[in-house]
Design an enzyme around this catalytic site. Structure first.
Site, PDB file in Angstrom:
ATOM      1  N   ASP A   1      -9.841  -0.613  -5.601  1.00 24.10           N
ATOM      2  CA  ASP A   1      -9.560   0.692  -5.842  1.00 24.10           C
ATOM      3  C   ASP A   1     -10.659   1.642  -5.155  1.00 24.10           C
ATOM      4  O   ASP A   1     -11.796   1.248  -5.309  1.00 24.10           O
ATOM      5  CB  ASP A   1      -9.943   0.782  -7.393  1.00 24.10           C
ATOM      6  CG  ASP A   1      -9.054   0.121  -8.443  1.00 24.10           C
ATOM      7  OD1 ASP A   1      -7.760  -0.428  -7.776  1.00 24.10           O
ATOM      8  OD2 ASP A   1      -9.215  -0.387  -9.609  1.00 24.10           O
TER       9      ASP A   1
ATOM     10  N   HIS B   1      -6.898  -6.505  -5.052  1.00 28.14           N
ATOM     11  CA  HIS B   1      -7.025  -5.123  -4.150  1.00 28.14           C
ATOM     12  C   HIS B   1      -8.127  -4.337  -4.575  1.00 28.14           C
ATOM     13  O   HIS B   1      -8.974  -4.781  -5.496  1.00 28.14           O
ATOM     14  CB  HIS B   1      -5.571  -4.495  -4.900  1.00 28.14           C
ATOM     15  CG  HIS B   1      -5.418  -4.184  -5.990  1.00 28.14           C
ATOM     16  ND1 HIS B   1      -5.299  -4.864  -7.147  1.00 28.14           N
ATOM     17  CD2 HIS B   1      -5.965  -2.815  -6.749  1.00 28.14           C
ATOM     18  CE1 HIS B   1      -5.145  -4.149  -8.284  1.00 28.14           C
ATOM     19  NE2 HIS B   1      -5.676  -3.059  -8.051  1.00 28.14           N
TER      20      HIS B   1
ATOM     21  N   ASN C   1       8.770 -10.509   9.024  1.00 30.27           N
ATOM     22  CA  ASN C   1       9.294  -9.855   7.631  1.00 30.27           C
ATOM     23  C   ASN C   1       8.726  -8.598   7.626  1.00 30.27           C
ATOM     24  O   ASN C   1       7.747  -8.151   8.183  1.00 30.27           O
ATOM     25  CB  ASN C   1       8.626 -10.801   6.440  1.00 30.27           C
ATOM     26  CG  ASN C   1       9.045 -12.268   6.613  1.00 30.27           C
ATOM     27  OD1 ASN C   1      10.254 -12.592   6.476  1.00 30.27           O
ATOM     28  ND2 ASN C   1       8.127 -13.256   7.021  1.00 30.27           N
TER      29      ASN C   1
ATOM     30  N   HIS D   1      -8.635   7.059  -5.957  1.00 28.28           N
ATOM     31  CA  HIS D   1      -7.757   6.477  -7.236  1.00 28.28           C
ATOM     32  C   HIS D   1      -7.676   7.093  -8.530  1.00 28.28           C
ATOM     33  O   HIS D   1      -6.629   7.440  -9.226  1.00 28.28           O
ATOM     34  CB  HIS D   1      -7.963   4.802  -7.417  1.00 28.28           C
ATOM     35  CG  HIS D   1      -7.011   4.358  -8.215  1.00 28.28           C
ATOM     36  ND1 HIS D   1      -5.643   4.401  -8.301  1.00 28.28           N
ATOM     37  CD2 HIS D   1      -7.259   3.473  -9.236  1.00 28.28           C
ATOM     38  CE1 HIS D   1      -5.072   3.730  -9.415  1.00 28.28           C
ATOM     39  NE2 HIS D   1      -6.239   3.194  -9.977  1.00 28.28           N
TER      40      HIS D   1
END
Length: 258
Positions: free
Chosen positions: A75, A73, A62, A79
């Protein structure tokens, strides 16, 4: 090496359990929604290339599309404006990504007040009970919010144009950034700051203070209830996106079981 051999043996015999702290990543994974005029990240998308057919008779694969800050997630310091000269996600030191975990449980407070802000006194109380925060480790903030992660509306908990989710007071964010020995701070919510963080000074204090101090954030964790208050070893595995501000990550912990 005997230490690694002992670890492998403990994993096989159940003396050490691996606890997955990662939210599954799919099109239904809750995503932060910023109000206009701010731009928002893309949700996760999976697009099939082939699946044992004439597009590829013996393989399945895919394409994916996702934002850096979707699902569980990391950081990276870069960021945030305050950390713009800090490391991008590919340059976070490996020693930061593996370290001892302290788990502070405020779920009872959050159950009564979804806007609850963690304070310095709360962390000091944890230290009186469990010892000092781990040098170079992670403080994981358990709120029970992972129970809401199956539904975006429930997870973001918006009302009156504001998201009502727990976070950290500006004073505590500054203390964690400047005085606590931790390398990172993790939460179960969509971001490290409270839903009403734009009302605080500075706005988004966890992002501003911790990332500005070169420390990392970690969001949308699950299963923190399965970890001890102290003694677990955290492993954080983001993609090394060159110049990236963050990355989806597989996060798990090694926990000793008697």
């Amino acid at each position: 090496m005997p230490v690694l051999a002992d670890l492998v043996s403990a994993l096989r015999t159940g003396g050490v359990e691996v606890v997955d702290l990662t939210a599954p990543l799919s099109a239904s994974t809750p995503v932060l929604q910023l109000p206009p005029p701010f731009a928002n990240t893309a949700s996760f998308q999976l697009t099939e290339i082939s699946r044992y057919d004439d597009r590829g008779p013996r393989w399945y694969w895919n394409d994916i599309r996702t934002g850096e800050h979707v699902g569980t997630h990391v950081d990276a310091p870069v960021h945030w404006l305050s950390g713009k000269d800090g490391p991008s996600v590919d340059r976070i030191p490996l020693r930061t990504l593996i370290g001892p975990a302290a788990v502070l449980d405020a779920s009872d407070r959050v159950a009564d007040d979804p806007d609850f802000l963690l304070g310095i006194d709360d962390v000091r109380r944890w230290e009186r009970d469990h010892g000092p925060l781990p040098e170079g480790g992670w403080l994981l903030y358990r709120t029970g919010w992972d129970a809401r992660s199956g539904d975006q509306a429930d997870f973001l908990n918006a009302g009156d144009g504001v998201s009502h989710t727990p976070g950290v007071s500006p004073e505590c964010a500054r203390w964690l950034a400047e005085e606590a020995p931790i390398a990172g701070f993790g939460v179960e919510t969509v971001g490290t700051d409270a839903g009403r963080a734009t009302e605080l000074d500075p706005i988004f204090p966890c992002h501003d203070r911790l990332l500005g101090a070169g420390k990392c954030g970690l969001t949308q964790l699950r299963n923190l209830a399965q970890l001890p208050a102290a003694g677990a070893l955290l492993v954080v595995s983001p993609l090394p996106i060159v110049g990236g501000s963050g990355s989806p990550a597989r996060v798990y912990a090694f926990v000793e079981r008697s």
